[in-house]
Design a protein around this motif. Structure first.
Motif, short mmCIF file in Angstrom:
data_model
loop_
_atom_site.label_atom_id
_atom_site.label_comp_id
_atom_site.label_asym_id
_atom_site.label_seq_id
_atom_site.Cartn_x
_atom_site.Cartn_y
_atom_site.Cartn_z
N TYR A 77 9.47 27.02 26.71
CA TYR A 77 9.72 27.50 28.07
C TYR A 77 8.68 27.02 29.07
O TYR A 77 8.78 27.30 30.26
N ALA A 78 7.70 26.26 28.57
CA ALA A 78 6.74 25.62 29.46
C ALA A 78 7.21 24.21 29.81
O ALA A 78 6.54 23.48 30.53
N THR A 79 8.39 23.85 29.30
CA THR A 79 9.01 22.54 29.57
C THR A 79 10.47 22.76 29.96
O THR A 79 10.96 23.90 29.99
N THR A 80 11.16 21.68 30.21
CA THR A 80 12.60 21.77 30.48
C THR A 80 13.40 21.62 29.19
O THR A 80 14.63 21.68 29.21
N ASP A 81 12.70 21.45 28.07
CA ASP A 81 13.35 21.31 26.77
C ASP A 81 13.68 22.69 26.19
O ASP A 81 13.16 23.10 25.16
N ASN A 82 14.51 23.41 26.92
CA ASN A 82 14.98 24.72 26.46
C ASN A 82 16.39 24.94 27.00
O ASN A 82 16.88 24.16 27.82
N PHE A 83 17.05 25.97 26.54
CA PHE A 83 18.46 26.15 26.87
C PHE A 83 18.72 26.35 28.36
O PHE A 83 19.80 26.06 28.86
N VAL A 87 11.70 25.08 33.78
CA VAL A 87 10.35 25.46 33.36
C VAL A 87 10.11 26.91 33.74
O VAL A 87 10.12 27.26 34.92
N LEU A 88 9.93 27.76 32.73
CA LEU A 88 9.72 29.19 32.97
C LEU A 88 8.25 29.57 32.89
O LEU A 88 7.79 30.47 33.59
N TYR A 89 7.50 28.89 32.04
CA TYR A 89 6.05 29.08 31.96
C TYR A 89 5.38 27.95 32.74
O TYR A 89 4.94 26.96 32.16
N ASP A 90 5.27 28.08 34.03
CA ASP A 90 4.72 26.99 34.82
C ASP A 90 3.20 26.93 34.79
O ASP A 90 2.60 25.95 35.21
N THR A 91 2.55 27.99 34.28
CA THR A 91 1.08 28.00 34.19
C THR A 91 0.61 28.46 32.82
O THR A 91 -0.46 29.04 32.70
N LEU A 92 1.40 28.19 31.79
CA LEU A 92 1.04 28.64 30.45
C LEU A 92 1.30 27.52 29.45
O LEU A 92 2.39 26.95 29.41
N SER A 93 0.28 27.20 28.65
CA SER A 93 0.43 26.16 27.63
C SER A 93 -0.06 26.61 26.26
O SER A 93 0.14 25.90 25.27
N ASN A 94 -0.70 27.77 26.20
CA ASN A 94 -1.19 28.31 24.93
C ASN A 94 -0.34 29.50 24.50
O ASN A 94 0.32 30.14 25.32
N ALA A 95 -0.36 29.77 23.19
CA ALA A 95 0.42 30.87 22.65
C ALA A 95 -0.46 32.10 22.48
O ALA A 95 -1.49 32.05 21.81
N TYR A 96 -0.05 33.21 23.10
CA TYR A 96 -0.81 34.46 23.04
C TYR A 96 0.00 35.52 22.29
O TYR A 96 1.24 35.56 22.40
N LEU A 97 -0.71 36.37 21.56
CA LEU A 97 -0.07 37.47 20.84
C LEU A 97 -0.97 38.70 20.87
O LEU A 97 -2.18 38.59 21.08
N HIS A 98 -0.36 39.84 20.64
CA HIS A 98 -1.11 41.07 20.42
C HIS A 98 -2.00 40.85 19.18
O HIS A 98 -1.59 40.15 18.25
N PRO A 99 -3.21 41.41 19.15
CA PRO A 99 -4.10 41.19 18.00
C PRO A 99 -3.46 41.45 16.64
O PRO A 99 -3.71 40.72 15.68
N LEU A 100 -2.61 42.47 16.55
CA LEU A 100 -1.95 42.76 15.28
C LEU A 100 -1.04 41.62 14.86
O LEU A 100 -1.05 41.18 13.71
N ALA A 101 -0.25 41.12 15.81
CA ALA A 101 0.66 40.01 15.51
C ALA A 101 -0.12 38.73 15.24
O ALA A 101 0.25 37.92 14.38
N ALA A 102 -1.21 38.53 15.99
CA ALA A 102 -2.03 37.33 15.80
C ALA A 102 -2.63 37.30 14.40
O ALA A 102 -2.66 36.25 13.74
N GLU A 103 -3.11 38.44 13.95
CA GLU A 103 -3.70 38.54 12.61
C GLU A 103 -2.67 38.18 11.54
O GLU A 103 -2.96 37.46 10.58
#
Length: 244
Positions: A77-83, A87-103
């Motif tokens: 969603y940071a590109t146009t390569d989606n359904f 571009v929906l994430y125009d200022t996001l390129s990293n993946a973030y998660l809640h600490p529990l999910a990240a772990e």
């Protein structure tokens, strides 16, 4: 003998004196010359973080690809390569998660590497702010995808940083064949009757993905082979903050 002894002592004193002066000159040159610096004194540039990313960090979310650099991130969603082709994430390129999910995700990556060091998890989407969900919902209005995008008024697990969309890739970043691409809207994307639609190899690839993800504590959903939840929605609403 006394004369020889005095000569030796005199030579020793001269040597020590010269070495001491040389060392003092070297130290003074290093400390006084403003052009001479050590590596520690060079200011390293701070990574550029967008306002959206900073907001997610302030909320306690974790950048998972910084936790484990072997994870591969390709936020669709940071590109146009989606359904939506937007571009929906125009200022996001990293993946973030809640600490529990990240772990749990880091554990899943470790399990995968133990099975095959030449494979890695490839993340397509992770924490999704509600503002992006609203944008996505607006984009698909009046299209054939309208029924597949949740209304922002009914918050989903991506909006709590508890869900992740992903697949498996090789060391070159090539995704394994899972039978359908990410965000495929059709019965082939489901996980309940895969033998009717998929090849043996495609089923093996999906089973491997589910094995490492469920082994790390994630939950599957029936309709999307790529989607995994670290908690139920009820539990997430009780324990996690909504990402605005």
């Amino acid at each position: 003998m006394i004369r020889l002894f005095l000569i030796i002592v005199w030579i020793s004193v001269c040597y020590v004196s010269c070495v001491g002066k040389t060392n003092n000159i070297d130290k003074q040159t290093v400390s006084d010359d403003p052009k001479v610096h050590t590596t520690d004194s060079i200011a390293q540039p701070e990574p550029i973080i967008s306002c959206l990313e900073q907001k997610m960090i302030d909320q306690g979310l974790i950048c998972v690809n910084h936790l484990d650099s072997s994870l591969v991130v390709d936020l669709k969603y940071a590109t146009t390569d989606n359904f939506t082709k937007v571009v929906l994430y125009d200022t996001l390129s990293n993946a973030y998660l809640h600490p529990l999910a990240a772990e749990k995700l880091i554990k899943a990556q470790k399990l995968l590497k133990e099975i095959d060091p030449n494979l890695s998890l490839l993340i397509y989407d992770a924490a999704r702010p509600l503002s992006v969900q609203k944008k996505m919902f607006q984009v698909v209005q009046g299209t054939k995808y309208q029924a597949y995008v949740a209304n922002p008024s009914r918050t989903g697990l991506h909006n709590y940083g508890i869900a992740v969309d992903l697949t498996i890739c090789d060391l070159s970043g090539n995704a394994l064949d899972m039978g359908t691409p990410f965000d495929f809207f059709g019965k082939e994307a489901g996980i309940t009757n895969e033998a009717a639609f998929l090849t043996k190899k495609q089923i093996e690839n999906r089973n491997l993905l589910r094995k490492v993800m469920t082994g790390a504590g994630f939950l599957t959903i029936r309709g999307e082979w790529w989607h995994f939840n670290a908690l139920s929605l009820a539990d997430a609403k009780k324990t996690c903050r909504l990402i605005e």
